[in-house]
Write an enzyme that holds these catalytic residues in place. Structure first.
Site, short mmCIF file in Angstrom:
data_model
loop_
_atom_site.label_atom_id
_atom_site.label_comp_id
_atom_site.label_asym_id
_atom_site.label_seq_id
_atom_site.Cartn_x
_atom_site.Cartn_y
_atom_site.Cartn_z
N ASP A 133 -14.12 -4.80 -23.84
CA ASP A 133 -14.47 -5.49 -24.89
C ASP A 133 -13.49 -5.10 -26.19
OD1 ASP A 133 -16.01 -7.21 -26.39
OD2 ASP A 133 -17.89 -6.31 -25.77
N GLY A 137 -21.24 -15.95 -33.25
CA GLY A 137 -20.03 -15.59 -32.46
C GLY A 137 -19.41 -14.79 -33.63
N ARG A 170 -23.07 -12.50 -25.05
CA ARG A 170 -22.73 -13.64 -24.18
C ARG A 170 -22.75 -13.34 -22.84
NH1 ARG A 170 -18.44 -15.39 -24.13
NH2 ARG A 170 -17.39 -13.70 -25.03
N HIS A 178 -8.79 -10.61 -31.43
CA HIS A 178 -10.25 -10.04 -31.31
C HIS A 178 -10.43 -9.39 -30.15
CE1 HIS A 178 -11.67 -11.72 -35.43
NE2 HIS A 178 -10.59 -12.33 -35.08
N LYS A 199 -18.97 -8.41 -19.85
CA LYS A 199 -19.97 -7.48 -20.58
C LYS A 199 -20.89 -6.67 -19.99
CE LYS A 199 -19.18 -9.97 -24.67
NZ LYS A 199 -18.75 -9.35 -25.68
C1 GDG Z 1 -15.32 -11.28 -29.35
C2 GDG Z 1 -14.64 -9.97 -28.70
C3 GDG Z 1 -15.27 -8.72 -30.90
C4 GDG Z 1 -25.49 -13.04 -29.48
N1 GDG Z 1 -26.47 -13.63 -29.14
C5 GDG Z 1 -27.21 -14.16 -30.28
C6 GDG Z 1 -26.21 -13.96 -31.41
N2 GDG Z 1 -25.43 -13.43 -30.88
C7 GDG Z 1 -24.26 -12.77 -31.75
C8 GDG Z 1 -24.05 -11.40 -31.96
C9 GDG Z 1 -22.79 -11.08 -32.28
C10 GDG Z 1 -22.09 -12.14 -31.61
O1 GDG Z 1 -22.89 -13.11 -30.96
C11 GDG Z 1 -21.37 -11.40 -30.35
O2 GDG Z 1 -20.29 -10.82 -30.72
P1 GDG Z 1 -19.53 -9.56 -29.81
O3 GDG Z 1 -18.42 -8.65 -30.63
O4 GDG Z 1 -20.53 -8.93 -29.02
O5 GDG Z 1 -18.74 -10.41 -28.77
P2 GDG Z 1 -17.71 -11.68 -28.57
O6 GDG Z 1 -18.55 -12.98 -28.79
O7 GDG Z 1 -17.32 -11.61 -26.98
O8 GDG Z 1 -16.53 -11.78 -29.45
C12 GDG Z 1 -15.61 -9.10 -29.45
C13 GDG Z 1 -15.41 -10.03 -31.60
O9 GDG Z 1 -14.84 -11.27 -31.01
C14 GDG Z 1 -15.20 -10.09 -32.99
O10 GDG Z 1 -13.96 -9.61 -33.02
O11 GDG Z 1 -16.15 -7.70 -31.03
O12 GDG Z 1 -15.10 -7.77 -28.76
O13 GDG Z 1 -15.05 -10.45 -27.24
O14 GDG Z 1 -22.61 -11.32 -33.67
O15 GDG Z 1 -25.27 -10.86 -33.00
N3 GDG Z 1 -26.67 -14.47 -32.52
C15 GDG Z 1 -27.77 -14.98 -32.72
N4 GDG Z 1 -28.75 -15.43 -31.83
C16 GDG Z 1 -28.12 -14.89 -30.59
O16 GDG Z 1 -29.00 -15.20 -29.66
N5 GDG Z 1 -28.09 -15.52 -34.13
#
Ligand code: GDG
Length: 730
Positions: free
Chosen positions: A372, A38, A273, A170, A278
């Protein structure tokens, strides 16, 4: 702002977030730590590892008595906040993910509002603040993260008034029209305004936040500087677009295993996720539309969608999973041949090197959330484009869109537009791909997560600054359209409103400037001025000493006005002799600087000169007052003992207005009430919708007043504006 000498000059950080940087699982009775995935953890881990300090969060499992999860090898201290099953259900799944998450992502129909969830959310936020209180003063900064903990700063500020506090959200901060749907909107704003610095991903969220603060709390806001004056405390709000560990992703993409064979299929990649924000179903429909509009891609393109299981205890998420399963089945069923299927759907997490290889080898990344906060997947894809560059298709409703301008931006709800963007990405020539990707990569390499942390910490150390002094234009924007050309009936509290609070009431004197302005106002034919105080009437009249004014003393139990018969509340008369008895009874709580001020029908017990914690004394005084048949009301470092006759400043104001203008008074005059005290809240509530009300001074409590004024100087500015305004009807 807190004096810097009281804070540690070291670089230790105290981080509060819902989750610790790892999840703890119980495996055959033993606790095992699993690193969390995350965006949040990926951003903060390196910073804390470098600086040292404390990370406070929920370990994800209910700890048994004596169980420890920290290890001596940890580069920083880990403090777990244990939550019961019910607390997880209400605070985490309930209020955080069932209320705030959908509402803040502009999907209000999915949000549910349950008071029990709210109560648990507050309780858990208090627990996080308690866990942080000890580390707060040793740390350069307490940095609170995300929507799960929006109340913690308020409770932390009470426990550690001198600590430096910052918050980062975030997810998006919604516009005022959505935020106001939340029944506890004011509490959340107050929670954040306990910080010195409040950060968001992009400026649009900052502006939404400032709008809400201004409209809901009546606080002064300086939009250009991003400053809020909340009861004399200045809070900075700013945009800090989060970046990624660019080098780490780039290196991982370079070293990740190469595919065995480069197939002929072009890959469009989605990584998310499994969350309804999304836009995964819309994306699948986009692919379907691409294949309808541009049949040449049939057999040659595949959508590789990685969906990481998330919040699967919540029914909305289970429904979404079913919807995606069905859609994938339908689109594959419609277009697949015996050698090709258009969608490859993985419902699982994959290891980092597999993920970075997927990013590297994709021709197109389809990052199309419906909303997002930022979206790190878009940035990670860019960092992993180490070979032949691919193309990023990005939702304009992701925070990332505000900086990643060279991406092909789409409205994710517009299926045709998304399909056309995919087509354009698949057919883009190499020169254009290189120049777009080159610009994106340069920016993300520079604005990486380390730069983000430094920028945020630098800003948290900097002086917050001051708002520009209140101007006549600003006061005019609050009052002109309300007053029109009506008469003005002005009610002013005395102590703390017209004079700064001093250590003894006898020292509270009006400044010459304010006395002259009030005298000027009282002479105007279109303005009536009343001074309404908790002091005895004779006392306040003597202090103000101006003719032509209405004076209300003892919280309105006695009123004198030039044009009205004198008023004494008849039931209050019976309390005269009982006040004398109460004063004697309070003798026993008049040690260590506390003293009694008898005022005829009421009495005030002052404890502002008591050193140390006056809590026990205060409780004792309250018992004596209530035991003597009086109401005990809190005032500034004082308890007011009042006859329990259902009379207060609010009722007194209505009495004056009716007596002066008749029952149709709202059509005769516009009312302005200015006060600084708990006792003025009675008037603010009573006059709601029928007056312009101002609460003066520190923002200790939520107020029913429409606006806040920082101090007596701001009151003076409002009075001066009123004195200078054009004469009504002239
Ligand atoms: C919140 C906010 C904001 C995903 N699948 C795998 C994996 N991931 C990692 C990705 C990325 C992270 O998860 C997802 O980050 P996001 O930014 O896309 O989204 P949220 O989890 O909703 O995060 C968002 C963030 O906080 C930071 O402030 O950007 O807007 O909603 O890093 O790489 N990693 C691995 N395997 C997977 O299958 N290793």
């Amino acid at each position: 702002m807190a004096p810097s000498s009281k804070r540690s000059s070291g670089r230790a950080l105290c981080v509060l977030s819902n989750r610790l940087p790892f999840t703890v699982q119980r495996n055959r009775g033993r606790l095992e730590r699993k690193p969390s995935t995350g965006g949040l953890v990926k951003a903060l881990e390196p910073a804390l590892r470098k600086r040292g300090g404390t990370w406070i969060g929920w370990p994800g499992v209910e700890l048994r008595r004596g169980e420890r999860i920290g290890s001596s090898k940890d580069p920083y201290k880990v403090v777990p906040v244990s939550l019961s099953e019910t607390e997880v259900a209400r605070y985490y799944h309930g209020f955080s993910n069932g209320t705030l998450w959908p509402l803040f992502h502009s999907l209000p129909a999915r949000a549910h509002f349950d008071r029990r969830d709210w109560i648990t959310y507050e309780k858990v936020n208090v627990r996080f603040a308690e866990a942080a209180a000890a580390s707060a003063l040793e740390s350069e900064l307490v940095w609170v993260h995300d929507y799960h903990l929006m109340l913690s700063p308020h409770h932390l500020r009470e426990a550690a008034p001198d600590a430096r506090l910052a918050f980062f959200l975030h997810i998006p901060f919604p516009p005022w029209d959505l935020f106001r749907l939340l029944p506890w909107d004011r509490d959340l704003l107050r929670g954040l305004l306990a910080c010195d610095l409040v950060g968001f991903h992009v400026d649009g969220y900052v502006q939404n936040f400032l709008d809400c603060v201004e409209k809901r709390l009546g606080a002064r806001v300086d939009r250009a500087a991003g400053l809020v004056d909340y009861g004399g405390r200045v809070v900075k709000a700013g945009a800090f677009p989060l970046g990624i560990d660019f080098d780490m992703f780039e290196e991982s993409a370079q070293s990740a295993p190469q595919p065995k064979s480069h197939g002929a299929e072009r890959v469009i990649l989605g990584v998310d996720r499994l969350d309804y924000t999304k836009g995964i179903p819309q994306r699948i429909r986009g692919l379907e539309r691409l294949l309808e509009l541009h049949p040449r891609h049939r057999g040659g393109v595949v959508l590789l969608q990685l969906a990481v299981p998330s919040r699967s205890q919540v029914s909305d998420y289970r429904d979404l999973k079913r919807e995606i399963d069905e859609l994938v089945g339908r689109v594959n069923g419609r277009f697949a041949t015996d050698t090709w299927s258009p969608i490859r759907y993985l419902y699982r997490t994959v290891p980092l090197d597999r993920l970075t290889a997927m990013y590297r080898d994709a021709d197109v990344a389809l990052v199309t959330p419906l909303r997002d906060g930022m979206n790190l997947v878009a940035k990670e894809f860019v960092a992993c484009q180490v070979d032949d560059p691919g193309v990023l298709v990005l939702s304009e409703l992701a925070g990332a869109a505000s900086t990643m301008r060279e991406a092909l931006q789409v409205n994710p709800y517009n299926i045709d537009e998304t399909a056309e963007a995919m087509h354009r990405a698949l057919t883009m020539d190499e020169t254009e791909r290189r120049s777009r990707m080159g610009a994106l990569r340069r920016r993300e390499r520079r604005d990486n997560v380390h730069a983000w942390v430094s920028h945020f910490l630098d800003e948290s150390r900097a002086d917050t600054g001051e708002l520009t002094p209140l101007t006549d234009e600003e006061i005019g924007s609050w009052l002109t359209s309300y007053l029109q050309s009506y008469r003005v009936s002005l009610f002013l509290d005395y102590d703390g409103t017209l004079t700064p609070l001093v250590d003894h009431p006898s020292k509270a004197r009006l400044s010459d400037e304010i006395r002259q302005t009030i005298a000027h106002l009282a002479k105007r034919d279109d303005t009536e001025v009343a001074i309404i105080s908790g002091r005895a009437l004779a006392d306040v009249r003597e202090l103000v000493d101006l003719p032509g004014l209405t004076y209300a003393g003892n919280h309105g139990l006695e009123v004198e006005a030039p044009d009205l018969p004198p008023f004494r509340h008849e039931d209050a008369e019976h309390y005269h002799h009982r006040v004398v008895e109460l004063a004697e009874a309070l003798d026993e709580v008049c040690s260590g600087g506390a003293w009694v001020e008898p005022k005829g029908h009421t009495l005030t017990w002052h404890y502002r000169a008591v050193r140390g914690d006056a809590g026990a004394l205060l409780e004792h005084a309250r018992q004596i007052i209530e035991g003597s048949g009086f109401q005990a009301r809190e005032a500034h470092k004082a308890l007011e003992a009042r006859p329990p006759i259902g009379w207060d400043k609010g009722r007194a104001v209505l009495h004056v207005l009716r007596a002066r203008y008749g029952p149709g008074w709202p059509e005769q005059a516009r009312v302005i009430y200015v006060g600084d005290d708990h006792t003025d809240e009675d008037a603010f509530r009573q006059l709601a919708g029928m007056a312009m009300t101002f609460r003066v001074g520190p923002a200790e409590t939520l107020t029913a007043a429409r606006r806040r004024l920082a101090n007596v100087d701001a009151v003076a500015a409002v009075l001066s504006w009123l004195a200078k305004r054009p004469v009504a009807g002239a």
